[in-house]
Design an enzyme around this catalytic site. Structure first.
Site, PDB file in Angstrom:
ATOM      1  N   CYS A 163     -78.769  20.619  53.340  1.00 50.71           N
ATOM      2  CA  CYS A 163     -79.319  21.722  52.558  1.00 50.71           C
ATOM      3  C   CYS A 163     -78.683  23.076  52.834  1.00 50.71           C
ATOM      4  CB  CYS A 163     -80.831  21.782  52.762  1.00 50.71           C
ATOM      5  SG  CYS A 163     -81.614  20.194  52.422  1.00 50.71           S
ATOM      6  N   HIS A 294     -84.115  30.734  53.203  1.00 47.05           N
ATOM      7  CA  HIS A 294     -84.096  29.287  53.011  1.00 47.05           C
ATOM      8  C   HIS A 294     -85.456  28.869  52.472  1.00 47.05           C
ATOM      9  CE1 HIS A 294     -82.568  25.284  53.434  1.00 47.05           C
ATOM     10  NE2 HIS A 294     -83.586  24.921  54.207  1.00 47.05           N
ATOM     11  N   HIS A 329     -86.644  22.335  45.867  1.00 41.45           N
ATOM     12  CA  HIS A 329     -85.576  22.212  46.861  1.00 41.45           C
ATOM     13  C   HIS A 329     -84.442  21.380  46.281  1.00 41.45           C
ATOM     14  CE1 HIS A 329     -83.339  22.104  50.415  1.00 41.45           C
ATOM     15  NE2 HIS A 329     -84.312  21.983  51.307  1.00 41.45           N
TER      16      HIS A 329
END
Length: 402
Positions: A163, A294, A329
């Site tokens: 990620c 994030h 996400h």
């Protein structure tokens, strides 16, 4: 290295919009792209929501690739890259194809292909494996798809640091352009919604049922999502010579690995990554005007991110919002979408909001998440955070061109 590197093209393929104009409008409006899952049967799951790109039609966006020969993640990457190249006004540059490199990040590569192959093997065994499907499997095809769609013969690299992968790609591009190894770079990331990732996050206890609410007191976890994102980078001299629009300058980046736990972030290592990024960019914490967080909305990740920011910035915390509240996400594309939001903050004069926000976690004193509505601002320096399973941290620093 003494060459200055700038972003001149943006290419989002997302659940809130395809193309920079649609994406910017949705980001400014705080639109949610989370909808009931359509790509697989959600029977047995307690949650059936994800950030899917329902309007994606690769056959309408791509001119060289046959969509039947490529997995969805690769098609996302190729489409995003074509959008970025077009947005940069650089469609004539493939004549210099050997000087244009590609670096794309991913978490799972062709996850949907893995699922289709597994289903076939369980039903029919290995001897009759469909060759056309098997050829789509290698994760390296995510970058290869960009090169083949655009006819590029420069270096092509797929980064699989989960990620934070798009930030790794952005940092790599800064280095190879500044040192003259490549004149131009197309970078970003791509991943697809799939059943096994949805199940994996659920089993980890990290999947929210309805909404992604980063830094909220009642946050419950991530919403899985998909998409592709690309940024076109070149030297400042090149951009000026072409008369290109410049979104921002890439000032520097930092990388660390926690080397501690497969999933739990380490605030000390994250803080060190921030300091390395500031050092590389030549900026001080009090010069950072905005942080693209994030911000996964898991209790542990948000807490560690806040702790690291507090460690580095002290009592003066810049506004810090998470686009995952809107997009979900997007895995390997996540930090690329954050970087795109950072570039738009600088070039278009607004901070993207953290939607779904009700009450900031009371343990996070002084935190401004730009709640629910975008905010007119003129940030000069933006920090883009990217953290990943395996403790892979990557942070990039973007700046307004001086």
């Amino acid at each position: 290295m003494n060459g200055r590197v700038v972003v001149t093209g943006l290419g989002p393929v997302s659940s809130i919009g395809i193309g920079v104009d649609a994406f910017t409008t949705a980001l400014r409006a705080g639109r949610s792209g989370i909808t009931p899952i359509a790509s697989f049967d959600t029977t047995g799951f307690l949650t059936d929501r994800a950030g899917e790109v329902h309007e994606f039609a690769p056959e309408a966006m791509l001119t060289r690739l046959d969509p039947a020969d490529w997995g969805r993640s690769s098609l996302f990457a190729a489409a995003a890259a074509r959008l970025a190249l077009t947005d940069a006004g650089a469609t004539d540059l493939p004549d210099r194809s050997d000087r244009i490199g590609v670096c794309m990040g991913t978490t799972s590569g062709e996850s949907q292909v893995v699922e289709r192959l597994t289903e076939h093997w369980l039903a029919h065994g290995y001897p009759d494996t469909p060759r056309r499907l098997a050829r789509q499997l290698p994760a390296g095809r995510v970058a290869e798809a960009v090169s083949r769609e655009l006819g590029l013969t420069g270096a092509a690299l797929t980064v699989s640091t989960a990620c934070s992968a798009s930030n790794y790609a952005l940092g790599y591009a800064l280095d190879v352009i500044a040192t003259g190894e490549q004149d131009y770079m197309l970078v970003g990331g791509a991943d697809s919604v799939c059943r096994w990732a949805h199940a994996g996050f659920y089993r980890l206890g990290a999947l929210a049922a309805e909404r992604c609410a980063p830094f909220d007191r009642d946050r419950a976890g991530v919403i899985t999502a998909e998409g592709g994102v690309a940024l076109f980078l070149e030297s400042l001299d090149s951009a000026r010579a072409r008369g290109a629009r410049i979104y921002c300058e890439v000032l520097g980046y930092g990388l660390t690995c926690d080397a501690k736990h497969p999933t739990a972030p380490d605030a000390t290592s994250v803080a060190r990554c921030m300091r390395l990024a500031h050092q590389d960019a030549g900026v001080k914490p009090d010069e950072v005007d905005f942080i693209c967080a994030h911000g996964t909305a898991t209790p542990a990740n948000d807490a560690a991110e806040y702790e690291a920011v507090r460690d580095v910035f002290g009592d003066r915390l810049p506004p810090m919002s998470s686009v995952k509240s809107m997009l979900g996400h997007t895995m390997g594309a996540a930090s690329g979408f954050s970087a795109l939001a950072g570039a738009l903050a600088i070039s278009s004069g607004f901070l993207a909001p953290t939607i779904n926000h009700v009450t900031t976690d009371p343990a996070m004193t002084g935190l401004d998440v730009v709640p629910n509505e975008s905010r007119p601002e003129q940030p000069r320096i933006v920090q883009v955070n990217g953290f990943a399973f395996g403790g892979n941290n990557a942070i990039t620093i973007l700046g307004r061109l001086a």
